[in-house]
Design an enzyme around this catalytic site. Structure first.
Site, PDB file in Angstrom:
ATOM      1  N   ILE A   1       0.830  -1.208   0.000  1.00 53.38           N
ATOM      2  CA  ILE A   1       0.000   0.000   0.000  1.00 53.38           C
ATOM      3  C   ILE A   1       0.867   1.261   0.000  1.00 53.38           C
ATOM      4  CG2 ILE A   1      -1.930  -1.173   1.095  1.00 53.38           C
ATOM      5  CD1 ILE A   1      -1.146   0.132   3.733  1.00 53.38           C
ATOM      6  N   GLY A   2       2.085   1.097  -0.523  1.00 56.45           N
ATOM      7  CA  GLY A   2       3.031   2.200  -0.528  1.00 56.45           C
ATOM      8  C   GLY A   2       4.093   2.061   0.531  1.00 56.45           C
TER       9      GLY A   2
ATOM     10  N   ASN B   1      14.446  -2.560   6.061  1.00 60.64           N
ATOM     11  CA  ASN B   1      14.902  -1.693   4.972  1.00 60.64           C
ATOM     12  C   ASN B   1      14.948  -0.279   5.539  1.00 60.64           C
ATOM     13  OD1 ASN B   1      14.747   0.282   2.781  1.00 60.64           O
ATOM     14  ND2 ASN B   1      14.318  -1.408   1.403  1.00 60.64           N
TER      15      ASN B   1
ATOM     16  N   LYS C   1      15.512   2.611   4.268  1.00 58.33           N
ATOM     17  CA  LYS C   1      14.875   3.679   3.485  1.00 58.33           C
ATOM     18  C   LYS C   1      13.353   3.638   3.613  1.00 58.33           C
ATOM     19  CE  LYS C   1      16.607   5.082  -0.374  1.00 58.33           C
ATOM     20  NZ  LYS C   1      17.088   5.176  -1.782  1.00 58.33           N
TER      21      LYS C   1
ATOM     22  N   GLN D   1       8.293   5.524   6.186  1.00 58.00           N
ATOM     23  CA  GLN D   1       7.100   5.262   6.981  1.00 58.00           C
ATOM     24  C   GLN D   1       7.064   6.133   8.231  1.00 58.00           C
ATOM     25  OE1 GLN D   1       4.311   2.693   6.545  1.00 58.00           O
ATOM     26  NE2 GLN D   1       5.014   3.683   4.686  1.00 58.00           N
TER      27      GLN D   1
ATOM     28  N   GLY E   1       5.206   2.280  10.808  1.00 59.09           N
ATOM     29  CA  GLY E   1       4.440   3.403  10.281  1.00 59.09           C
ATOM     30  C   GLY E   1       3.574   4.092  11.311  1.00 59.09           C
ATOM     31  N   GLU E   2       2.783   3.329  12.036  1.00 66.77           N
ATOM     32  CA  GLU E   2       1.871   3.935  13.002  1.00 66.77           C
ATOM     33  C   GLU E   2       2.599   4.424  14.252  1.00 66.77           C
ATOM     34  OE1 GLU E   2      -2.279   1.673  12.296  1.00 66.77           O
ATOM     35  OE2 GLU E   2      -0.539   0.385  12.584  1.00 66.77           O
TER      36      GLU E   2
END
Length: 731
Positions: A466-467, A615, A617, A622, A689-690
């Site tokens: 999702i990106g 990763n 990057k 994120q 991310g979150e």
């Protein structure tokens, strides 16, 4: 049937012993060239021959029922094919991991904007014209609750507590007892919700923008009343989800139903306004946060109560206090939630459900306590880190919060922080703020298949990207495990005919589904070790060469045709014995304009503990993205509802303000601790991310106070609120 690996004990750190050196590196996304050149195929791209176009018709009443749909009212419009409706139409998307269709309302209407029918045309324009002109008779009911603050039904759960709350709170020397509000928000993914449905006999081929295909397959089958094995969903690229695409939505169900009735493919793309109206939003909240402490800063009581809302009959309630329950220890802790029922667009998971709004208020209130105590906010947090989970007693797995706080303070220059209002540059007050970050980590059942051939390897799973960089990360995991450069690994995603993954959501996708890739590759390593005549722990795979048992061979020479292994993972005993979470610390500098109330964020620093970085990057991207969303929650994001009908009036990106490039500071830095979480999964990694969202907005609010002395309790901090605060202080 594939044997399931349960995470029952900590695993050896194999990825620290492999020698390929690709894991953790800032590798570019292999799908990047496709995306920037426009060749990546998203849900609404590449329509099959004969595709018709559908536009959803939505209710114009708040509560009642559909009495009649007059299809003949548009039958003479050029290009209109027909109108599709019926009990299969879902009133809102399924919640994440529902694995079944949500409530089917039949002719019932529960909120303004609810999908009730689909107009199908030879072109999008014809369908849109028909949808606007279609005559629908409604029977409206009076007395619909549209304001959660005055809702007639409020469900209040029993408090969750440990210790003697009243004694601990009442007996403390210093206290903070504040009520905060946070505004409703939407996910606002760049790619709108879209689907193309095509029937091949009794089987459905659905191209759709979805996050969790293993579950979505069952949800669409349930909606249509067909076996799940008759459904194939394709979603190789998804242009953002942020929780809004976790469950099957009305676009996919309507497209599939219309395609079945018409005997031709049907494409449904929801306009931005329709997405705002009928796709799950984040609830507004009212939160009461209480802290009590002794004079030395030791917390005696922690309390966090909240009131959220949702549509009638919906089971989801924003887990607002999820982080408040484990970040800090105290003699007593108490948490309670109330759920108000109303007739607004239903609520669901949006960008870090729980901590995204809970940490805004929790960390802002703790900053106020630090000021009362005259203790540095970083030091106050360090004083109160618990040894075990305060509510459950579980041991913590790897936890680097203290290091994040100390390192962040040093790198940011926190020691130079002055008193509120002490620094001014012309008309701008300058201040700094900080907050902790936390996010519970989860391991969700996931499967993957890995194929090793002479020319390289292939990873296969229905996991979505999702990106977030899934194509890159899975190539790195397989490449590291099999001694191949990442460009020799092909990754196939987003197809439900492949092994079922965890899906993308809750920051668990890379670690859960990635662990399945890891385990499948580990099985292949075992077979290669057997072929080399050595134990698996003696085998080294690097740059296409296998070494072990005093032998050295090209890996391609060990593969006769191909070696195929599949693996499945799920949570086990470590999830019961240990509490796993991501941690971080945010530091922010802001400028507050003395006359306009404008707030500009000048720099942000995030220090994150996410276990092993897969990763660098994509992880950094994120984290930065999460911090931007946190900035938006603090300053700009706010849904407004019509008080008469309850429908959303800020229905597009012109009126609902997500943080843009102009809002984001050029100096935005993120770094990660070099940690491992042995109890999380076999790769020792966690989600990111979150975690980037959690606490970021609170750091902005705390910086506003340090800049000009204004404390706000109503998110977001729009200029009018800041001006009112400045006026109250006589500034």
């Amino acid at each position: 049937m594939t044997e399931t690996f349960r995470m029952d004990k900590a695993q050896a750190r194999l990825l620290d012993e492999t020698g390929q050196g690709v894991i953790g590196t800032p590798m570019d996304r292999p799908d990047g060239p496709q995306k920037v050149s426009g060749r990546a195929r998203y849900a609404a791209d590449g329509t099959p021959e004969g595709t018709a176009h559908g536009v959803l018709v939505r209710a114009t009443i708040t509560k009642g029922k559909v009495a009649a749909i007059h299809a003949d009212s548009i039958s003479d419009l050029p290009g209109v094919i027909g109108v599709v409706s019926g009990p299969e139409f879902i009133r809102n998307p399924a919640q994440g991991m529902a694995n079944a269709a949500p409530v089917q309302p039949g002719t019932r209407v529960d909120y303004h904007g609810q999908p009730i029918a689909l107009v199908v045309g030879e072109s999008f324009e014809a369908a849109r014209d028909g949808a606007l002109r279609l005559k629908v008779d409604f029977e409206a009911e009076a007395g619909a609750d549209v304001d959660p603050d005055t809702a007639s039904e409020v469900e209040t759960g029993d408090p969750s507590a440990v210790g003697d709350w009243d004694s601990a709170f009442d007996g403390a020397a210093f206290k903070v007892d504040r009520e905060f509000t946070t505004a409703a928000q939407v996910a606002a993914a760049m790619e709108p919700h879209a689907a193309i449905a095509e029937w091949q006999g009794d089987k459905l081929l659905l191209r759709s923008s979805l996050q969790m295909l293993r579950f979505n397959k069952n949800e669409i089958a349930d909606s249509l009343g067909i076996p799940a094995e008759n459904v194939q969903i394709l979603a190789p690229f998804v242009g953002g989800g942020f929780g809004s695409k976790l469950g099957i939505g009305p676009d996919a169900v309507a497209a599939a139903q219309a395609a079945r009735e018409l005997g031709r493919p049907v494409r449904v793309v929801m306009p931005r306004q329709a997405v705002f109206d009928s796709i799950l939003r984040r609830t507004e909240t009212t939160q009461r946060v209480r802290f009590a402490a002794d004079a030395d800063g030791k917390l005696r009581a922690v309390g966090h109560d909240d009131r959220v809302s949702n549509l009638w009959e919906e089971g989801f309630a924003e887990p607002t206090s999820s982080c408040s329950q484990f970040l800090y220890g105290a003699d007593a802790l108490r948490f309670q939630q109330s759920l108000a029922r109303n007739h607004r667009t239903p609520t669901g998971s949006v960008r870090a459900p729980g901590e995204a709004v809970g940490m805004l208020t929790f960390e802002a209130a703790l900053d106020e306590l630090a000021e009362q105590l005259d203790i540095d906010p970083v030091e106050l947090r360090l004083k109160n880190l618990p040894d075990t989970h305060p509510m459950t007693g579980q041991a913590f797995s790897s936890r680097g919060l203290a290091e994040c706080l100390r390192r962040g303070a040093e790198e940011f220059g926190w020691s130079a922080r002055g008193k509120p209002g002490a620094r001014r540059e012309g008309d701008w007050f300058i201040g700094v703020g900080m907050a902790s970050a936390g996010r519970p980590n989860m391991l969700i059942q996931a499967s993957a298949r890995v194929r090793l051939e002479a020319g390289g390897a292939t990873v296969e799973t229905d996991m979505t990207d999702i990106g977030t960089g899934t194509y890159a990360i899975f190539a790195q995991i397989a490449g590291e495990m099999l001694g191949l450069s990442a460009d020799r690994v092909t990754v196939r995603l987003g197809d439900t005919d492949l092994p079922g993954a965890s899906g993308s959501g809750g920051s668990f996708g890379a670690s859960s589904s990635g662990s399945a890739v890891f385990l499948a590759a580990r099985k292949i390593r075992a077979k290669l070790a057997e072929a080399m005549g050595c134990d698996a722990d003696e085998l080294t795979l690097q740059d296409g060469i296998a070494r072990g048992g005093n032998r050295e061979m090209a890996i391609s020479d060990l593969v006769q045709s191909e070696i195929v292994e599949e693996a499945q993972i799920e949570a086990g005993k470590t999830a019961e014995s240990h509490f796993s979470a991501g941690y971080g610390a945010h530091f922010v500098e802001v400028a507050v304009h003395a006359w306009t109330g404008e707030v500009r964020v000048r720099r942000m620093l995030g220090i994150m503990d996410i276990g092993r970085v897969l990763n660098e990057k994509t992880a950094r991207s994120q984290a930065v993205g999460g911090m931007v969303w946190g900035l938006g929650a603090a300053l700009t994001e706010e849904i407004s509802h019509d008080p008469r009908t309850g429908h959303i009036v800020t229905r597009d990106l012109a009126n609902y303000h997500v943080a843009s490039h102009a809002d984001v500071p050029a100096q935005m830095e993120v770094s990660f601790l070099d940690n491992r979480d042995d109890e999380a999964n076999p790769m020792q990694s966690r989600g990111v991310g979150e975690l980037g969202i959690s606490g970021a907005g609170a750091a902005v609010f705390n910086a506003i106070h340090n800049a000009c002395g204004v404390r706000l309790y109503d998110f977001p901090a729009t200029p009018d609120k800041v001006i009112a605060g400045l006026e109250a202080l006589g500034l």
